[in-house]
Design an enzyme around this catalytic site. Structure first.
Site, PDB file in Angstrom:
ATOM      1  CE1 TYR A  43     -18.188  29.537  48.269  1.00  0.00           C
ATOM      2  CE2 TYR A  43     -19.347  28.685  46.396  1.00  0.00           C
ATOM      3  CZ  TYR A  43     -19.325  28.656  47.521  1.00  0.00           C
ATOM      4  OH  TYR A  43     -20.166  28.098  48.427  1.00  0.00           O
ATOM      5  CE1 TYR A  96      -3.516   2.774   0.710  1.00  0.00           C
ATOM      6  CE2 TYR A  96      -1.926   3.368   2.550  1.00  0.00           C
ATOM      7  CZ  TYR A  96      -3.242   3.919   1.395  1.00  0.00           C
ATOM      8  OH  TYR A  96      -3.850   5.040   1.761  1.00  0.00           O
ATOM      9  CG  ASN A 115       0.004   8.613   6.528  1.00  0.00           C
ATOM     10  OD1 ASN A 115      -0.051   7.528   6.244  1.00  0.00           O
ATOM     11  ND2 ASN A 115      -1.318   9.242   6.711  1.00  0.00           N
ATOM     12  CD  GLU A 155      -8.781   8.380   4.562  1.00  0.00           C
ATOM     13  OE1 GLU A 155      -9.434   9.511   4.672  1.00  0.00           O
ATOM     14  OE2 GLU A 155      -7.969   8.023   3.851  1.00  0.00           O
ATOM     15  CG  HIS A 170      -3.791  13.980  -0.838  1.00  0.00           C
ATOM     16  ND1 HIS A 170      -4.073  13.198  -2.117  1.00  0.00           N
ATOM     17  CD2 HIS A 170      -3.965  12.971   0.171  1.00  0.00           C
ATOM     18  CE1 HIS A 170      -4.812  12.192  -1.840  1.00  0.00           C
ATOM     19  NE2 HIS A 170      -4.468  11.914  -0.473  1.00  0.00           N
ATOM     20  NE  ARG A 201     -14.626  30.880  50.858  1.00  0.00           N
ATOM     21  CZ  ARG A 201     -15.787  30.484  51.176  1.00  0.00           C
ATOM     22  NH1 ARG A 201     -16.003  29.312  51.675  1.00  0.00           N
ATOM     23  NH2 ARG A 201     -16.842  31.281  50.817  1.00  0.00           N
ATOM     24  CG  PHE A 250      -3.142   7.105   9.712  1.00  0.00           C
ATOM     25  CD1 PHE A 250      -4.714   7.220  10.097  1.00  0.00           C
ATOM     26  CD2 PHE A 250      -2.733   6.085   9.279  1.00  0.00           C
ATOM     27  CE1 PHE A 250      -5.480   6.352   9.890  1.00  0.00           C
ATOM     28  CE2 PHE A 250      -3.674   5.130   8.807  1.00  0.00           C
ATOM     29  CZ  PHE A 250      -5.059   5.202   9.005  1.00  0.00           C
TER      30      PHE A 250
END
Length: 645
Positions: free
Chosen positions: A394, A163, A306, A528, A193, A397, A443
């Site tokens: 508060y 791959y 990647n 994905e 990409h 404190r 990844f």
């Protein structure tokens, strides 16, 4: 012959030019070449009718048209021809990023950090982003990179189907690519990409991203060649930084879009920035620095894009800034407590010993170190020693409990970031010792995504409680001070709208604190099918932290203004030092004036950690004198300033 890179209406042109030629000649020649490339001559009848001026890309300084090139420019400098009458397009990439005043001060670093993929810290990465260091590999890292590349070369030689090396990507994982197309495969991957949108990352953040990717590649599980990795390092060391849009990653299969834009610049395509050039075409920027575009070998495009480095590099900045503002929040709150004439009883050692959260104990200790009257007598505290008030609100404190869990949150997130920046996040992974590649899911950005969502939620509370303390400072029924901390109220409005700004920022943070990592959208044709949305987690965490810094800057100004109405009484020595620091950049508020610059000046003090630097010596001295009551904290578990690594 010297050559200059000239920008004309969105086009970058390389123009050879004799040193004796004038700047005017250079501009005319650039316009002539621009017209030659346009079917309609760019709308001009002749070069002579074009009126223009020329400025440097770096710093935007105007050049005198009658000066010689030799006198006015450095060899291969980048300049811009601005044609009179042109209106800048809203899509125009400026010659400099936002904050040019910061980057014009850039000086090439002389020191190096050696990367091995295993020992980088979040602080190191932030300093690399600031341009304080260059990078080199350790000999051990070089050896590992070579060994992993040998595995890739063997796969190619034997024509094994693996791959991303000899196949397509994502849904195309079963499509086998012939050896003759393997280099084209990697270039196509990077180009296709590179699909991000939005503003580009700042130079600091681009440096961080590039440095972190180098660190991951140095681990030796990516299959990149040592030659290519050295070219990446050379680009980093020259501060040649690709145009990387901030939006487009879903944070699974890595930060594909931003890392692809990173790789695109390195192969000489798209835009790139350097301190020397400003924004220009990547090939010209690389050439100006004596560098060649990378020629991708099989697997190398995938090796560059990647991983989770976009999420993680921004996350490292977030966690470092969070730590800085958290420790300074204690100092600011202590100053507010003094102004509001609060009691220190709530910070007693025994109270926190019976609820021994580490962050809570540390915050209480810091309050004691700043307010302990035995060490630092306070005339303000002495003035109300015998008042009938039993306990405080508060917001004062409970600072150890509220600030404390923020400290513990930061420590938890920092631990995850430290692991992530030294992790291999590729797919497939190359295991040289086994002489094989294995596909997996390192990844996936869920770890940093969840951690940064948690960080935003935790750190936000510093602003939420700070805004309430600002209300107490501004409200005369709660503070016993003039309304909105100004004399002649009505004529003057004082801190009225500064408090509104703090409230607006806190409200905006409430929306930003919604976790992005609870969302997932299936992508890549359901290959994905679960993603982290970590890119947005990182970006919004940084926005939340910036808002927190700004709210605390307003509280710091308000507390110092409150001191003015208690004079001639003085607070403790460390808090007086903090007051003096603030007054060195912001004068007292005697009557209304333009307030935004004051807030920005105080914000800058916090970003640069000046408030911490002033108070830290007193806190550490107190720690040395009270070692039995301050239990030791492991620096790997908790390293938030007073216990620095």
């Amino acid at each position: 012959m010297p050559r200059y890179t000239v920008h004309v209406r969105g086009e970058w042109l390389a123009v050879p030019c004799l040193n004796a030629n004038t700047i005017r000649w250079l501009g005319k020649e650039a316009v002539r070449r621009y017209m030659k490339n346009k079917p309609d001559n760019g709308g001009f009848a002749s070069v002579e009718e074009v009126k223009f001026y020329i400025r440097r890309c770096k710093g935007l300084g105007l050049l005198d048209l009658d000066d010689t090139v030799e006198d006015a420019l450095e060899d291969n400098e980048f300049v811009e021809v601005v044609i009179e009458g042109d209106i800048m397009s809203p899509d125009f990439i400026p010659s400099q990023p936002e904050g040019v005043h910061l980057y014009s001060k850039y000086r090439e670093p002389e020191q190096y950090i050696s990367l091995d993929g295993n020992s980088l810290t979040t602080e190191d990465l932030v300093n690399l982003g600031k341009g304080l260091y260059k990078i080199k590999l350790t000999p051990e890292a070089e050896a590992k990179v070579k060994q992993s590349r040998e595995v890739i070369e063997r796969i190619i030689k034997e024509q094994t189907v693996v791959y991303g090396i000899t196949t397509g990507f994502g849904k195309f994982a079963r499509t086998v690519i012939p050896n003759s197309k393997l280099r084209e495969l990697q270039v196509n991957l990077v180009r296709s990409h590179s699909a991000g949108v939005g503003k580009p990352l700042s130079p600091e953040r681009s440096r961080m991203l590039l440095a972190l990717r180098i660190n991951v590649l140095a681990k030796g599980y990516s299959g990149i060649s040592l030659e290519t990795l050295q070219q990446v390092i050379e680009a980093f060391n020259a501060s040649c930084l690709p145009y990387i849009p901030e939006k487009g990653t879903v944070g699974a299969s890595g930060d594909l879009a931003p890392l692809s834009h990173l790789a695109l610049g390195l192969i000489g395509e798209g835009k790139m920035w350097s301190p020397k050039s400003g924004w220009a075409d990547a090939k010209y920027v690389l050439e100006a620095h004596g560098l060649r575009p990378i020629t991708l070998k099989p697997k190398e495009g995938l090796a560059l894009i990647n991983g989770t480095q976009m999420i993680t590099s921004l996350g490292c900045e977030a966690v470092e800034r969070a730590g800085a503002i958290a420790r300074q929040a204690d100092i600011i709150a202590a100053l507010t407590l003094e102004v509001l004439k609060g009691t220190t009883r709530a910070f007693d050692t025994d109270i926190h010993a019976v609820r021994p959260h580490r962050g809570q104990a540390e915050v209480a200790f810091r309050f004691r170190s700043l307010l302990d009257s035995d060490h630092h007598p306070s005339e303000i505290a002495e003035s109300h020693r015998f008042c009938d008030r039993v306990q405080d609100a508060y917001t004062m404190r409970c600072c150890p409990q509220v600030h404390g869990v923020v400290n513990d949150t930061i420590a938890f997130v920092k631990d995850i970031m430290m692991t992530e920046i030294n992790s291999a996040t590729d797919n497939p992974m190359v295991f040289a010792e086994r002489a094989e590649t294995i596909s997996g899911g390192n990844f996936h950005g869920e770890y940093p995504a969840k951690a940064l969502d948690y960080l935003a939620i935790g750190v936000h509370e510093l602003a939420a409680i700070s805004e309430r303390r600002i209300e107490r400072l501004c409200n005369p029924s709660l503070s016993e001070l003039p309304a909105f901390l100004v004399t002649e109220g009505g004529l003057n409005s004082g801190f009225m709208i500064a408090h509104c700004t703090a409230a607006a920022l806190v409200s905006e943070n409430k929306a930003l604190c919604h976790p992005s990592s609870v969302d997932s959208l299936s992508t890549s044709a359901a290959t994905e099918d679960h993603v982290s949305m970590g890119g947005w987690a990182a970006r919004k965490a940084l926005r939340v932290i910036e808002h927190v810094e700004q709210v605390l800057a307003i509280e710091l100004l308000a507390a110092c203004q409150g001191i003015e109405f208690l004079r001639p009484l003085r607070t403790t020595t460390p808090l007086e030092k903090v007051y003096d620091l603030v007054r060195s950049v912001v004068r007292p508020w005697m009557k209304d004036r333009f307030m935004a610059p004051d807030i920005e000046a105080a914000h800058r003090l916090l970003v640069e950690q000046k408030v911490w630097e002033v108070a830290k010596p007193y806190i550490e001295k107190y720690r040395r004198e009270h070692i039995p009551e301050s239990r030791p904290i492991s620096p790997t578990a908790f390293s938030l300033g007073s216990l620095e690594m």
